[in-house]
Design an enzyme around this catalytic site. Structure first.
Site, PDB file in Angstrom:
ATOM      1  CB  ILE A  40      -1.002   0.042   1.176  1.00  0.00           C
ATOM      2  CG1 ILE A  40      -0.274   0.024   2.523  1.00  0.00           C
ATOM      3  CG2 ILE A  40      -2.000  -1.098   1.077  1.00  0.00           C
ATOM      4  CD1 ILE A  40      -1.175   0.346   3.697  1.00  0.00           C
ATOM      5  CG  ASN A  97      12.960  -5.290   6.042  1.00  0.00           C
ATOM      6  OD1 ASN A  97      14.055  -5.169   5.521  1.00  0.00           O
ATOM      7  ND2 ASN A  97      11.924  -4.575   5.675  1.00  0.00           N
ATOM      8  CD  GLU A 105       8.132  -0.211   9.393  1.00  0.00           C
ATOM      9  OE1 GLU A 105       7.086  -0.155   8.714  1.00  0.00           O
ATOM     10  OE2 GLU A 105       8.960   0.716   9.437  1.00  0.00           O
ATOM     11  CG  HIS A 110       6.421  -8.779   5.147  1.00  0.00           C
ATOM     12  ND1 HIS A 110       6.531  -8.857   6.522  1.00  0.00           N
ATOM     13  CD2 HIS A 110       6.866  -7.546   4.822  1.00  0.00           C
ATOM     14  CE1 HIS A 110       7.009  -7.725   7.001  1.00  0.00           C
ATOM     15  NE2 HIS A 110       7.237  -6.907   5.979  1.00  0.00           N
ATOM     16  CG  HIS A 112       9.217  -5.680   1.082  1.00  0.00           C
ATOM     17  ND1 HIS A 112       8.263  -4.694   1.209  1.00  0.00           N
ATOM     18  CD2 HIS A 112       9.561  -6.048   2.341  1.00  0.00           C
ATOM     19  CE1 HIS A 112       8.037  -4.470   2.495  1.00  0.00           C
ATOM     20  NE2 HIS A 112       8.812  -5.281   3.192  1.00  0.00           N
TER      21      HIS A 112
END
Length: 125
Positions: A40, A97, A105, A110, A112
Site C-alpha cells: 500500500i 526484513n 515492522e 513477508h 518485498h
C-alpha cells in the site's frame, strides 16, 4: 516501529487479517502456501508483498519451523510473481526484513518484491 521477532505469532497483525479476509487486498497471486498483493506504500514502480499463509513471525521462524513442502511452495510463489511481471530478464530485488536491526515492522514473514525500474545499490553507500 520495528518488532521483536522472538515474541510469539500475533494473530491480530495486519497480514493475518488480510489472510482471513478481515482487511481487503488486491490479490496478485495465491497458492496453497502463499498470498501476494501490492504494497500500500510502494517504494518502486512495482512493489509486491508475498506472505506465507502459515503463522510465521519472520524468515528465521519460517526457515526453522516450516515443512519442506511449505518452504518450496512459498519460494516458488515468489518466483511465479516475478515471472508474471516479466522481471526475470531485466531483474528485480527481493527483501525480507528480520527483527529490529533489519527494520521489520509487521510480525508476519513477508518478502518485498521490487521491480520494473533500475533499483540502484542494495544499501546506500
Amino acid at each position: 516501529m520495528p518488532i521483536d521477532v522472538t515474541q510469539p505469532y500475533d494473530d491480530d497483525n495486519i497480514f493475518a487479517k488480510i489472510l482471513r479476509g478481515d482487511i481487503p487486498s488486491v490479490k496478485i497471486y495465491e497458492n496453497e502456501w502463499a498470498y501476494a498483493f501490492p504494497d500500500i506504500n510502494p517504494q518502486a514502480k512495482l512493489h509486491v508483498l508475498v506472505i506465507p499463509k502459515g503463522r510465521y513471525v519472520s524468515w528465521d521462524d519460517f526457515s526453522a519451523k516450516a515443512a519442506d513442502e511449505e518452504i518450496a511452495g512459498f519460494i516458488r510463489a515468489v518466483g511465479i510473481v516475478a515471472r508474471m511481471h516479466d522481471l526475470a530478464g531485466p531483474g528485480y530485488r527481493l527483501l525480507a526484513n528480520v527483527g529490529p536491526d533489519g527494520g521489520q515492522e509487521v510480525p508476519h514473514l513477508h518478502v518485498h518484491l521490487f521491480g520494473q525500474q533500475p533499483l540502484g545499490p542494495m544499501i546506500s553507500r
